[in-house]
Design a protein around this motif. Structure first.
Motif, short mmCIF file in Angstrom:
data_model
loop_
_atom_site.label_atom_id
_atom_site.label_comp_id
_atom_site.label_asym_id
_atom_site.label_seq_id
_atom_site.Cartn_x
_atom_site.Cartn_y
_atom_site.Cartn_z
N LEU A 74 0.83 -1.21 0.00
CA LEU A 74 0.00 0.00 0.00
C LEU A 74 0.86 1.26 0.00
O LEU A 74 0.53 2.25 -0.66
N LYS A 75 1.97 1.22 0.74
CA LYS A 75 2.87 2.38 0.76
C LYS A 75 3.43 2.64 -0.64
O LYS A 75 3.51 3.79 -1.07
N CYS A 76 3.82 1.58 -1.31
CA CYS A 76 4.34 1.74 -2.68
C CYS A 76 3.28 2.33 -3.59
O CYS A 76 3.54 3.23 -4.39
N LYS A 77 2.06 1.82 -3.48
CA LYS A 77 0.97 2.32 -4.32
C LYS A 77 0.64 3.76 -3.98
O LYS A 77 0.41 4.58 -4.87
N SER A 78 0.61 4.08 -2.69
CA SER A 78 0.28 5.44 -2.30
C SER A 78 1.39 6.40 -2.73
O SER A 78 1.13 7.56 -3.03
N GLY A 79 2.63 5.92 -2.80
CA GLY A 79 3.73 6.76 -3.28
C GLY A 79 3.52 7.15 -4.73
O GLY A 79 3.80 8.29 -5.12
N SER A 80 2.99 6.25 -5.54
CA SER A 80 2.73 6.58 -6.93
C SER A 80 1.53 7.51 -7.05
O SER A 80 1.41 8.24 -8.05
N PHE A 81 0.66 7.51 -6.07
CA PHE A 81 -0.49 8.41 -6.10
C PHE A 81 -0.12 9.83 -5.67
O PHE A 81 -0.85 10.77 -5.96
N ASN A 82 0.99 9.99 -5.00
CA ASN A 82 1.38 11.33 -4.52
C ASN A 82 1.52 12.31 -5.68
O ASN A 82 1.14 13.47 -5.57
N GLU A 83 2.06 11.84 -6.79
CA GLU A 83 2.19 12.70 -7.97
C GLU A 83 0.82 13.18 -8.43
O GLU A 83 0.62 14.37 -8.72
N TYR A 84 -0.15 12.27 -8.45
CA TYR A 84 -1.50 12.64 -8.88
C TYR A 84 -2.17 13.56 -7.87
O TYR A 84 -2.88 14.48 -8.25
N VAL A 85 -1.92 13.33 -6.61
CA VAL A 85 -2.50 14.19 -5.57
C VAL A 85 -1.95 15.61 -5.71
O VAL A 85 -2.70 16.60 -5.60
N GLU A 86 -0.66 15.72 -6.00
CA GLU A 86 -0.07 17.05 -6.20
C GLU A 86 -0.67 17.73 -7.42
O GLU A 86 -0.96 18.93 -7.39
N GLN A 87 -0.90 16.97 -8.48
CA GLN A 87 -1.52 17.53 -9.68
C GLN A 87 -2.94 18.00 -9.38
O GLN A 87 -3.37 19.06 -9.83
N ILE A 88 -3.67 17.19 -8.61
CA ILE A 88 -5.05 17.56 -8.25
C ILE A 88 -5.04 18.82 -7.40
O ILE A 88 -5.88 19.72 -7.61
#
Length: 130
Positions: A74-88
């Motif tokens: 989950l940490k690995c997956k959430s790390g890849s989502f951080n980029e999208y969260v920043e874009q949002i």
């Protein structure tokens, strides 16, 4: 004969004493064996309980290990989502700024509209000069 008679009751008393002592020691021996057997039974039960608890805790350990792996994934997956969260977040900031600009333009358009209507009204109905 008196001497022989005296020896016989004494031998008989010794035999009775020996028999009583043998009975006493046998009883004590039986009691100690029973106590040791009871203790042995308790230790065997404790050993079985320890084995059972160890198996249960092994299961908990396996579960905890699986959960650790899951959390790492989950940490690995959430790390890849951080980029999208920043874009949002950036898009949200831009939308907020855009809403402010649209609000200002709306006020300006309303002001222009009222001026155009005022000019239009004066041209259609010029003020009368009496």
């Amino acid at each position: 004969m008196d001497g022989a008679n005296n020896g016989e009751p004494q031998n008989q008393k010794r035999d009775e004493l020996t028999e009583s002592l043998n009975d006493l020691f046998s009883s004590i021996s039986t009691m100690i064996k029973s106590e040791l057997q009871g203790t042995n039974n308790q230790l065997e039960l404790l050993e079985k309980m320890n084995v059972r608890v160890a198996e249960e805790y092994k299961g908990y350990g396996d579960l905890a290990s699986g959960l650790r792996v899951f959390v790492e994934q989950l940490k690995c997956k959430s790390g890849s989502f951080n980029e999208y969260v920043e874009q949002i977040d950036a898009i949200e900031k831009q939308v907020t700024e855009f809403e402010v600009v649209v609000s200002m333009l709306d006020k300006y358009v309303c002001l222009l509209e009222s001026r155009v209507q005022s000019v239009y009204q004066t041209r259609l109905h010029p003020p009368s000069n009496n």
